[in-house]
Design an enzyme around this catalytic site. Structure first.
Site, PDB file in Angstrom:
ATOM      1  N   HIS A  37       0.770  -1.247   0.000  1.00 26.04           N
ATOM      2  CA  HIS A  37       0.000   0.000   0.000  1.00 26.04           C
ATOM      3  C   HIS A  37       0.801   1.297   0.000  1.00 26.04           C
ATOM      4  CE1 HIS A  37      -3.628  -2.291   0.472  1.00 26.04           C
ATOM      5  NE2 HIS A  37      -3.113  -2.913   1.521  1.00 26.04           N
ATOM      6  N   HIS A 137      -2.624  -3.096   8.291  1.00 24.40           N
ATOM      7  CA  HIS A 137      -3.719  -3.452   7.386  1.00 24.40           C
ATOM      8  C   HIS A 137      -4.418  -2.185   6.922  1.00 24.40           C
ATOM      9  CE1 HIS A 137      -7.048  -5.672   5.629  1.00 24.40           C
ATOM     10  NE2 HIS A 137      -7.873  -4.884   6.289  1.00 24.40           N
TER      11      HIS A 137
END
EC number: 3.1.27.-
Length: 147
Positions: A37, A137
């Site tokens: 990410h 996450h």
């Protein structure tokens, strides 16, 4: 009394030995989060960008349906995990300030490479799960666009 302290001491020593393993696991999850990410300085933010970075990061076997890349500094992203730039949001931490992001969506068809992606660039607050002060996450479902 000495007999009772022996097992207690053993449990304590084992606990000390496992703490570094737990921290190492968090570091691994943080590294995985960054791989999936984080892209500090994207080169273009179009479909070609998505196809290139998704392949580079190993997210195309099979083709990942949706993935968002955060463009900022690692410290700014880590700050979401504390009160400097984050606040509680359900089981996550929500950023107080928006981040520049690129969301890559699979165009459909086969989930085998080569994978085609559409890019959507924007600014938005993001939500992450944190462990020991590190983001581990990214919540793809959390979407609130900034004004």
């Amino acid at each position: 009394m000495v007999i009772l302290l022996g097992p207690l001491l053993l449990v304590f020593m084992l606990g000390l030995g496992l703490a570094p393993l737990s921290l190492a696991k968090d570091e691994d999850r943080y590294t995985h989060f960054l791989t999936q990410h984080y892209d500090a300085k994207p080169k273009g933010r179009d479909g070609r960008y998505c196809e290139s970075i998704m392949k580079q990061r190993g997210l195309t076997r099979p083709c990942k349906e949706v993935n968002t890349f955060i463009h900022g500094t690692r410290n700014d992203i880590k700050a979401i995990c504390n009160d400097k730039n984050g606040e509680p949001y359900n089981n996550f931490r929500r950023s107080k300030s928006p981040f520049q992001i690129t969301t890559c969506k699979h165009k459909g068809g086969s989930n085998r490479p080569p994978c085609g992606y559409r890019a959507t660039a924007g600014f938005r607050t993001i939500a992450v799960a944190c462990e020991n002060g590190l983001p581990v996450h990214f919540d793809e479902s959390f979407i609130i666009t900034s004004q």
